[in-house]
Write an enzyme that holds these catalytic residues in place. Sequence first.
Site, mmCIF file in Angstrom:
data_model
loop_
_atom_site.group_PDB
_atom_site.id
_atom_site.type_symbol
_atom_site.label_atom_id
_atom_site.label_comp_id
_atom_site.label_asym_id
_atom_site.label_seq_id
_atom_site.Cartn_x
_atom_site.Cartn_y
_atom_site.Cartn_z
ATOM 1 N N CYS A 197 23.708 -12.887 -29.602
ATOM 2 C CA CYS A 197 24.113 -12.396 -28.201
ATOM 3 C C CYS A 197 25.235 -11.481 -28.046
ATOM 4 O O CYS A 197 25.483 -11.050 -29.307
ATOM 5 C CB CYS A 197 23.993 -13.415 -27.325
ATOM 6 N N THR A 198 25.651 -11.347 -26.952
ATOM 7 C CA THR A 198 26.677 -10.396 -26.865
ATOM 8 C C THR A 198 28.016 -10.611 -27.634
ATOM 9 O O THR A 198 28.489 -10.108 -28.365
ATOM 10 C CB THR A 198 26.971 -10.223 -25.417
#
Length: 244
Positions: A183-184
Site C-alpha cells: 500500500c502507500t
Amino acid sequence: MNNVLNVSAYRFVPLPDAAALREPLLARAKALGLKGTILLAEEGINLFVAGAPDAVRALLAHLREDPRLAGLQAKESWSADLPFGRMLVKHKREIIRMDHPAIRPAARRAPALPAGTLKRWLDQGHDDAGRPVVLLDTRNAFEVDYGTFEGAIDWRLAKFSEFPQALRDHVAQLQGRTVVSFCTGGIRCEKAALVMEEAGLDNVWQLEGGILKYFEEAGHAHFRGTCFVFDGREALDPALRPAT
C-alpha cells in the site's frame, strides 16, 4: 526550493488513553507551526504532518518520549509548499478502518519484506525458494489508477473495509504462491497480511514501509506511474517529488 519536510508514520501499539492524548498533541503540533493530520485510536497512531524540518523532527522526538511510541519510524519527502491547510488531531475507532476487530497488528504482525528483497525477487522472477511471486495492491481503485507495480493484482476496492470480502472472493487466485501485499506507506498491509494468514494462506508478506519506502530504497524498478498521497501534492514520483 523544497524546504518543507513532509513525514508519514504509524505504529500499532495499545493506546488506551488515546482520547486523552488528542488535545495536548494538537496544542504541541500547532505551537510548532505544523500542518497535517494525526489519527489516534486504542490500536495506535497514524500521522501525516509537514512544516519546517526542525519543527517536524521536534514533534517526532516528543512522540518518541512516550515509551510506547519509541519505535515510531517516519518516511520523509520534501516539497516547496505546505500540502495541508490546517492541523488536525482526531480520535478514531481505528487508525485504518477495516471493521474486522479480530485483526490486531499491535499483538502480532505478518512478516515484513524489505524493498531491496522485493526488487531482487522481481528481478529474478521468483522468491528465494523458487515460488512465483504475486503482488497484491490493497489500496483503493482510484489510487491504483495513479500507478502500481507491474502485474499487481487489483480488486478495484472502493474502500479498505471491502478487503476481507474481496479476499474471500478471490482467495483461490493466491493459493500456492508467495503473496506480497503493498500500500502507500505500509499501514493497510499490516492488517491485510494478517487477514490473508487468517484465511489460511501460506507465504504471505507485507512490503515494509509500502510504496514510499520502496521508492526511497529501490527507485522506480518494476513500478509504473506515481503514488497517490492524501495531501495537496496529490501524487509522488519515484524520486519522492510531487508529480506533474
